[in-house]
Structures are given as structure tokens and as C-alpha cells.
Design a protein around this motif. Structure first.
Motif, PDB file in Angstrom:
ATOM      1  N   GLU A 152      -0.423  10.197  -1.395  1.00 16.86           N
ATOM      2  CA  GLU A 152       0.532   9.096  -1.265  1.00 16.86           C
ATOM      3  C   GLU A 152      -0.110   7.885  -0.609  1.00 16.86           C
ATOM      4  N   VAL A 153      -0.977   8.112   0.377  1.00  9.86           N
ATOM      5  CA  VAL A 153      -1.688   7.000   1.010  1.00  9.86           C
ATOM      6  C   VAL A 153      -2.561   6.278  -0.019  1.00  9.86           C
ATOM      7  N   LEU A 154      -3.301   7.031  -0.815  1.00  8.58           N
ATOM      8  CA  LEU A 154      -4.166   6.418  -1.827  1.00  8.58           C
ATOM      9  C   LEU A 154      -3.352   5.739  -2.922  1.00  8.58           C
ATOM     10  N   ALA A 155      -2.199   6.284  -3.231  1.00 15.11           N
ATOM     11  CA  ALA A 155      -1.390   5.750  -4.324  1.00 15.11           C
ATOM     12  C   ALA A 155      -0.609   4.503  -3.933  1.00 15.11           C
ATOM     13  N   THR A 156      -0.445   4.251  -2.628  1.00 15.77           N
ATOM     14  CA  THR A 156       0.416   3.133  -2.219  1.00 15.77           C
ATOM     15  C   THR A 156      -0.199   2.190  -1.193  1.00 15.77           C
ATOM     16  N   CYS A 157      -1.351   2.549  -0.620  1.00 14.64           N
ATOM     17  CA  CYS A 157      -1.861   1.773   0.511  1.00 14.64           C
ATOM     18  C   CYS A 157      -3.300   1.290   0.315  1.00 14.64           C
ATOM     19  N   THR A 158      -3.713   1.055  -0.934  1.00 17.00           N
ATOM     20  CA  THR A 158      -5.053   0.527  -1.174  1.00 17.00           C
ATOM     21  C   THR A 158      -4.952  -0.809  -1.897  1.00 17.00           C
ATOM     22  N   GLU A 159      -6.094  -1.487  -2.017  1.00 18.96           N
ATOM     23  CA  GLU A 159      -6.124  -2.776  -2.702  1.00 18.96           C
ATOM     24  C   GLU A 159      -5.777  -2.656  -4.176  1.00 18.96           C
ATOM     25  N   ARG A 160      -5.823  -1.463  -4.710  1.00 15.47           N
ATOM     26  CA  ARG A 160      -5.495  -1.207  -6.118  1.00 15.47           C
ATOM     27  C   ARG A 160      -4.027  -1.486  -6.414  1.00 15.47           C
ATOM     28  N   GLY A 161      -3.177  -1.415  -5.390  1.00 16.95           N
ATOM     29  CA  GLY A 161      -1.741  -1.514  -5.617  1.00 16.95           C
ATOM     30  C   GLY A 161      -1.176  -0.139  -5.924  1.00 16.95           C
ATOM     31  N   GLU A 162       0.120  -0.035  -6.122  1.00 19.30           N
ATOM     32  CA  GLU A 162       0.743   1.272  -6.294  1.00 19.30           C
ATOM     33  C   GLU A 162       0.333   1.917  -7.610  1.00 19.30           C
ATOM     34  N   VAL A 163      -0.022   3.194  -7.526  1.00 15.90           N
ATOM     35  CA  VAL A 163      -0.338   3.978  -8.711  1.00 15.90           C
ATOM     36  C   VAL A 163       0.956   4.575  -9.243  1.00 15.90           C
ATOM     37  N   ARG A 164       1.263   4.284 -10.480  1.00 20.96           N
ATOM     38  CA  ARG A 164       2.517   4.770 -11.053  1.00 20.96           C
ATOM     39  C   ARG A 164       2.376   6.204 -11.548  1.00 20.96           C
ATOM     40  N   VAL A 165       3.508   6.913 -11.585  1.00 19.38           N
ATOM     41  CA  VAL A 165       3.529   8.278 -12.082  1.00 19.38           C
ATOM     42  C   VAL A 165       3.240   8.256 -13.577  1.00 19.38           C
ATOM     43  N   HIS A 166       2.398   9.156 -14.047  1.00 16.56           N
ATOM     44  CA  HIS A 166       1.984   9.183 -15.441  1.00 16.56           C
ATOM     45  C   HIS A 166       3.161   9.449 -16.366  1.00 16.56           C
ATOM     46  N   GLU A 167       3.125   8.837 -17.542  1.00 12.42           N
ATOM     47  CA  GLU A 167       4.248   8.969 -18.469  1.00 12.42           C
ATOM     48  C   GLU A 167       4.434  10.399 -18.983  1.00 12.42           C
ATOM     49  N   PRO A 206       6.986   3.582   3.122  1.00 18.57           N
ATOM     50  CA  PRO A 206       7.797   4.515   3.914  1.00 18.57           C
ATOM     51  C   PRO A 206       7.485   5.981   3.644  1.00 18.57           C
ATOM     52  N   ARG A 207       7.217   6.329   2.383  1.00 16.99           N
ATOM     53  CA  ARG A 207       6.951   7.737   2.088  1.00 16.99           C
ATOM     54  C   ARG A 207       5.602   8.159   2.658  1.00 16.99           C
ATOM     55  N   ALA A 208       4.593   7.322   2.512  1.00 14.26           N
ATOM     56  CA  ALA A 208       3.278   7.647   3.070  1.00 14.26           C
ATOM     57  C   ALA A 208       3.366   7.794   4.587  1.00 14.26           C
ATOM     58  N   THR A 209       4.127   6.907   5.213  1.00 15.72           N
ATOM     59  CA  THR A 209       4.293   6.960   6.669  1.00 15.72           C
ATOM     60  C   THR A 209       5.018   8.229   7.094  1.00 15.72           C
ATOM     61  N   ALA A 210       6.082   8.579   6.373  1.00 14.13           N
ATOM     62  CA  ALA A 210       6.846   9.788   6.713  1.00 14.13           C
ATOM     63  C   ALA A 210       6.008  11.042   6.492  1.00 14.13           C
ATOM     64  N   LEU A 211       5.249  11.070   5.410  1.00  9.65           N
ATOM     65  CA  LEU A 211       4.402  12.234   5.140  1.00  9.65           C
ATOM     66  C   LEU A 211       3.318  12.376   6.199  1.00  9.65           C
ATOM     67  N   ALA A 212       2.726  11.250   6.604  1.00  6.18           N
ATOM     68  CA  ALA A 212       1.693  11.298   7.636  1.00  6.18           C
ATOM     69  C   ALA A 212       2.252  11.844   8.944  1.00  6.18           C
ATOM     70  N   GLY A 269       6.081   5.001  15.037  1.00 12.80           N
ATOM     71  CA  GLY A 269       6.566   5.110  13.670  1.00 12.80           C
ATOM     72  C   GLY A 269       5.673   4.433  12.665  1.00 12.80           C
ATOM     73  N   GLY A 270       4.617   3.763  13.159  1.00 12.67           N
ATOM     74  CA  GLY A 270       3.719   3.039  12.269  1.00 12.67           C
ATOM     75  C   GLY A 270       2.559   3.900  11.792  1.00 12.67           C
ATOM     76  N   LEU A 271       1.798   3.341  10.854  1.00 16.43           N
ATOM     77  CA  LEU A 271       0.681   4.031  10.234  1.00 16.43           C
ATOM     78  C   LEU A 271      -0.551   3.140  10.279  1.00 16.43           C
ATOM     79  N   LYS A 272      -1.661   3.711  10.738  1.00 11.38           N
ATOM     80  CA  LYS A 272      -2.945   3.020  10.736  1.00 11.38           C
ATOM     81  C   LYS A 272      -3.909   3.782   9.828  1.00 11.38           C
ATOM     82  N   LEU A 273      -4.640   3.042   8.994  1.00  8.57           N
ATOM     83  CA  LEU A 273      -5.592   3.657   8.081  1.00  8.57           C
ATOM     84  C   LEU A 273      -6.995   3.142   8.396  1.00  8.57           C
TER      85      LEU A 273
END
Length: 269
Positions: free
Chosen positions: A131-146, A98-104, A42-46
Motif C-alpha cells: 500500500e505504501v508503494l502503491a500510494t506514496c511514491t512519485e509514480r502516483g497511485e497504482v490502480r487495481v488491475h482490471e 489513510p489506508r497506508a497510514t492505518a496499515l503501518a 497518527g502520521g507516517l514518515k517514509l
């Protein structure tokens, strides 16, 4: 794509590309960036290019599956999302993404099936990478554009107007006035499902209307833009919980005149 099944001994691997790996079963301790961490089913490795991943101890036989993405593909997506380059992933602790893991996991299940490369599969791969890039990098979570709600409305209206036609994610994004990486996240955030799943729901709903008029499953599948009757059967059952044939039979019984009404129609008063 690569897959390892029921591995019981330590394994070392070197990455030439970026990788998204799902642990499908088992558990092990692995060395990564100077630390030993436990990964389990159930885990994710990048993975990043140039890195070595080494298993130190296997607690239970490991089955894992990974998909490799070239640096060009990852860098393009990162640039569009505003993620600093070169891309550096963080270790995904249990429950962190969780979403990145489920999608993967869903992506790997679809890839392992080795079916045709459909637009739905392409969209799933793109959404997973996004989703991986938006939530699993050193940048932190990328928010949805306004401005995302407007783009989502335009995309939704476009899908509703083109239910039976081939729709590419690039064409949908161009119509919506947004890049595909932001659009696919915004669409899910707004409607709870990604664009191609929304399109599938539209097609199933339209097919149900056609089946109720007496159209066959094969005819309905073709009319709503699906490959064949088997694809309609799969989506219909998944979404509505019943097969197209059973749905059609039920609708026909409900609309069939009773013997009394038939007699009333055919006999003089």
C-alpha cells in the motif's frame, strides 16, 4: 524494527534501508529534503537509503516506531507493481494516504507485541509495504488491475476450500493467477478485507458451527486450523463480540429441551 519512546530533544537519523515509520504520540518539526515539515501522532514518515532525517523542534515528547526494508525487497515489490525504480517516496501529508497510514500503525502494533511470526503477520507486513508503494511514491497511485475480480474470486474460492489448512500468500497468489502484491490490494478493494482476514472470518464461522454441536474450544480451534484455544478466543471475540465459551453456553441453552418436553419424551401418554 526500531523504536524511540518519549523523546524530548532533537534527533538525527541516517537510513541504510527503506523505512516505514509511524508516529505513535507527540509532535515535532523535522528537516527532510530541504524543507521543514511538522509530523504528529497518527502520521507516517517514509525513508529512503542514504537519507538523513533531522528533528528541528519537539513540540511534545515523541514516540515512534519504524520497520526497515532492504532495497532488494522494496525493488522486487516495486517492479511487480509497476512503480519506477529506484523507489522515491513522497512526503505523506495528513490525510493523503489513510489506508497506508492505518496499515503501518497496525503493523507496528503487531510487531511491538513480539508474538510469534505468523502467516497473518507476514501478510500484514506485505500489505503495508504494498500500500505504501502503491500510494506514496512519485509514480502516483497504482490502480487495481482490471483482471483483478477474477483473481479475487479464485482466491476466495481457494480459501473457502482450505479453511483448516495452512495457506501461504504465495500459494494463494499462484492459484489465483496473480502476483501477491496486486492480489492483496485487489482482494481488499473487492471484499473490504485482505485475504488472511477473510480466512480468519471463515475459520471463526466454522468454529461457531462446531461449538454449537458441543465441541470444546480447543477441539474447534484445532479443527479450523488455528494454533490453540487462545487464538480462537481472540479472533472469536474480535469478530463476533463474544467469547467462544459464552457462545457455546448460549447455543446449548437454546437447544436444551424444556422440562415439559423432557417429561413428554420420557413418560407414556
Amino acid at each position: 524494527m526500531f523504536r524511540v519512546e518519549d523523546m524530548t530533544g532533537p534527533l538525527s537519523s541516517y537510513s541504510e534501508d527503506y523505512g516505514v515509520v509511524s508516529i505513535l504520540q507527540g509532535a515535532c518539526d523535522g528537516w527532510y529534503r530541504g524543507a521543514v515539515r511538522t509530523v504528529a501522532a497518527g502520521g507516517l514518515k517514509l525513508k529512503e537509503p542514504g537519507e538523513v532525517h533531522r528533528h528541528v523542534r519537539v513540540h511534545a515528547p515523541i514516540t515512534l516506531q519504524g520497520a526497515a526494508f532492504t532495497a532488494d525487497v522494496v525493488e522486487e515489490a516495486a517492479r511487480t507493481l509497476g512503480v519506477p525504480r529506484p523507489v522515491h517516496f513522497v512526503h505523506v501529508e495528513p490525510g493523503r494516504a489513510p489506508r497506508a497510514t492505518a496499515l503501518a500503525t497496525a503493523m507496528h502494533v503487531a510487531l511491538a507485541a513480539r508474538g510469534p511470526v505468523t502467516r497473518e503477520l507476514e501478510a500484514l507486513v506485505i500489505e503495508t509495504l504494498t500500500e505504501v508503494l502503491a500510494t506514496c511514491t512519485e509514480r502516483g497511485e497504482v490502480r487495481v488491475h482490471e483482471r483483478a475480480p477474477r483473481a479475487v474470486r479464485r482466491a476466495r474460492d481457494y480459501l473457502r476450500a482450505h479453511v483448516s489448512e495452512p495457506v501461504t500468500l504465495d500459494a494463494l497468489a499462484a492459484h489465483a493467477g496473480a502476483d501477491k502484491f496486486h492480489l492483496i490490494r485487489a482482494f481488499r478493494a473487492e471484499l473490504g478485507i485482505p485475504p488472511y482476514e477473510y480466512l480468519t472470518h471463515l475459520r471463526v464461522a466454522r468454529a461457531a458451527e462446531l461449538l454449537a454441536t458441543g465441541m470444546t474450544g480447543a477441539e474447534a480451534a484445532h479443527a479450523v486450523g488455528l494454533f490453540d484455544e487462545s487464538q480462537l478466543h481472540r479472533h472469536f471475540r474480535r469478530i463476533l463480540g463474544v467469547t467462544p465459551g459464552r457462545f457455546a453456553r448460549t447455543m446449548h441453552r437454546q437447544h436444551r429441551p424444556s422440562s415439559a418436553r423432557v417429561a413428554g419424551l420420557t413418560c407414556p401418554p
